[in-house]
Design an enzyme around this catalytic site. Sequence first.
Site, mmCIF file in Angstrom:
data_model
loop_
_atom_site.group_PDB
_atom_site.id
_atom_site.type_symbol
_atom_site.label_atom_id
_atom_site.label_comp_id
_atom_site.label_asym_id
_atom_site.label_seq_id
_atom_site.Cartn_x
_atom_site.Cartn_y
_atom_site.Cartn_z
ATOM 1 N N ASN A 61 0.854 -1.172 -0.011
ATOM 2 C CA ASN A 61 -0.071 -0.112 0.050
ATOM 3 C C ASN A 61 0.845 1.268 -0.008
ATOM 4 O O ASN A 61 1.601 1.311 1.014
ATOM 5 C CB ASN A 61 -0.916 0.008 1.406
ATOM 6 C CG ASN A 61 -1.844 1.115 1.156
ATOM 7 O OD1 ASN A 61 -2.732 1.598 0.615
ATOM 8 N ND2 ASN A 61 -1.304 2.465 2.011
ATOM 9 N N THR B 71 -8.416 1.924 -4.468
ATOM 10 C CA THR B 71 -8.190 1.480 -3.121
ATOM 11 C C THR B 71 -8.328 2.236 -1.772
ATOM 12 O O THR B 71 -8.590 1.750 -0.777
ATOM 13 C CB THR B 71 -6.886 0.645 -3.180
ATOM 14 O OG1 THR B 71 -5.883 1.536 -3.762
ATOM 15 C CG2 THR B 71 -7.148 -0.820 -3.786
ATOM 16 N N GLU B 72 -8.150 3.651 -2.324
ATOM 17 C CA GLU B 72 -8.421 4.460 -1.095
ATOM 18 C C GLU B 72 -8.893 5.940 -1.785
ATOM 19 O O GLU B 72 -8.213 6.402 -2.518
ATOM 20 C CB GLU B 72 -6.932 4.858 -0.435
ATOM 21 C CG GLU B 72 -6.448 3.721 0.443
ATOM 22 C CD GLU B 72 -5.361 4.370 1.472
ATOM 23 O OE1 GLU B 72 -5.106 5.717 1.268
ATOM 24 O OE2 GLU B 72 -4.336 3.371 1.845
ATOM 25 N N ASN B 73 -10.026 6.399 -1.138
ATOM 26 C CA ASN B 73 -10.401 7.809 -1.333
ATOM 27 C C ASN B 73 -11.582 8.007 -0.486
ATOM 28 O O ASN B 73 -12.306 7.387 -0.081
ATOM 29 C CB ASN B 73 -11.305 7.707 -2.868
ATOM 30 C CG ASN B 73 -11.652 9.042 -3.032
ATOM 31 O OD1 ASN B 73 -12.969 9.037 -3.395
ATOM 32 N ND2 ASN B 73 -10.669 9.951 -3.385
ATOM 33 N N HIS C 103 -6.174 7.620 -4.073
ATOM 34 C CA HIS C 103 -6.080 9.064 -4.399
ATOM 35 C C HIS C 103 -7.074 10.239 -3.549
ATOM 36 O O HIS C 103 -8.201 9.692 -3.031
ATOM 37 C CB HIS C 103 -6.960 9.231 -5.853
ATOM 38 C CG HIS C 103 -6.615 10.647 -6.269
ATOM 39 N ND1 HIS C 103 -5.841 11.481 -6.691
ATOM 40 C CD2 HIS C 103 -8.100 11.471 -6.332
ATOM 41 C CE1 HIS C 103 -6.390 12.700 -7.109
ATOM 42 N NE2 HIS C 103 -7.940 12.801 -6.923
#
Length: 571
Positions: A203, A414-416, A346
């Site tokens: 990650n 995967t991340e926001n 993002h």
Amino acid sequence: TMLPRCAFSVCHVLVLVLCLSSAEDFDWTKNDHGSFYYGTFPAGFSWGAGSSAYQTEGAWDKDGKGLSIWDVFSHKKGKIQQNDTGDSSCEGYHKFKDDVSLMKELKLNHYRFSISWPRIIPTGIKSDHINEKGIQYYDELINHLLESKITPIVTLYHWDLPQVLQEKYGGWQNITMVNHFNEFANLCFERFGNRVKNWITFNNPWSVAVEGYETGEHAPGLRLRGTGAYRAAHHIIKAHAKVWHSYDTQWRAKQKGLVGISLSGDWGEPVDISNQKDIEAAERYVQFYLGWFATPIFHGDYPQVMKDFIGRKSVQQGLGTSRLPTFSPQEKSYIKGTCDFLGIGHFTTRYITQKSNPSGRSSGSYFTDRDLAELVDPRWPDPGSEWLYSVPWGFRRLLNFVKTQYGNPMVYVTENGVSEKMLCTELCDDWRIQYYKDYINEMLKAIKDGANVKGYTAWSLLDKFEWDEGYSERFGLYYVDFRNKNKPRYPKASVQFYKRIISSNGFPNQREVENWRRKAVETCSSSNQLLAADPLTSHMEMVTEIVVPTVCTLSILLSAIFLMFLLRRRN
């Protein structure tokens, strides 16, 4: 007749070459911010939420777990805001069943979490000892998710390196990490791979490299300016490739899963889109951020602009070789193509302009190597983390950049998400609803542009330990009361809003979407009052710890005193 046909095929090849090279060029001048787009996502689009082991599990020394670099780093005074640690955090280790219930309530399709390397291999070295209790915990979590029809997406490395590997070898500065990480990954494939089909090796390796080994803001806290970050990244890229190949040769045929990596990238937009220097600086910003890892994985080597700039600055410093390490021809072909899907984390965007940094003998660092300045627009909303401004249109630009640069790979976001900095308990997180609404809509537009995005992970399920910021910033859909030792969870308004997006698979029409927002805010007002009344005792304890009570505590105490006064008068 031979000649014209030959000429035709040469022309044909030339046209093909031109088409292929133009597909590589992202159009920096196309500034399409546009209005809100009502529509739905492709069938089978996967909706999820995420977490990571050190940030949520707690139980830092329970059931045979070894020390991680974050356990050690957070226990050093002055490294983390308020000297917070992840020792107990959300108690996710003990409360995973409750958390899976929250996911079911949200109707999530997937849950992204990480496996703590020192929880299953306490020293990080497989031949030393395997901790079966740690394996049992992840077994139960995975089984519980699958029983609830939630797909596990598992990250192998979310920053919590076993401390022994840091002390013995210098962590990611050392090439031996490649084999240790591969052994850990293979143990995970062996024990969990019959049920887990989506693996993420690392990650946000950018943070591991830059903040762990260049600025020292993150564990292990080393400041190896100009070399540390590049060396760590070099070994991480090799470790990723080795694990991908291990899976490909040993496990893929029987387990039929996928292995990817999750890279973070803020978008960089030229300050002046008619200025070639600004366009080049913006591209350099993205190449030094996302491209640093993505370009080797998709094309076999570092971005040319990194090789040029770091090489030139190294020569100016009087160094014999570039501070950016090199891959051998064998390594290039080994690394290229080691990605079944690309994870994208993002959060925000910067305006970028050209700025030359002087290259004296000692001034080499990752940041000065890029020759650029980052700017923000003061009108951009910034509810929480000082680095995180809400700039939704940058998300679509980034996803389109990934599409053109890397041959339109399969992408999972995967991340926001967005944080808030609040002392007071605030469940009516209107700004988070706005952030999710706008960013998810830009992702929908990117899919309409042809980007191959298959899933979205809201970051994060719960409020949790935010690394060097401790508990001062909250990213969660669910509020966690860290002052109460049971760490109760309370839904914020954004839970209701996100749930509606999931059940509609997008944004059906304007009236309905506005209606969701209204309903979400109605539900949070009532639970806000409940929460204000509930943790009164824990707030009281806090007053004895902190000399200046927070406004929150004061208002609760005053209303309690006022109530007692009213009751007395009545009696």
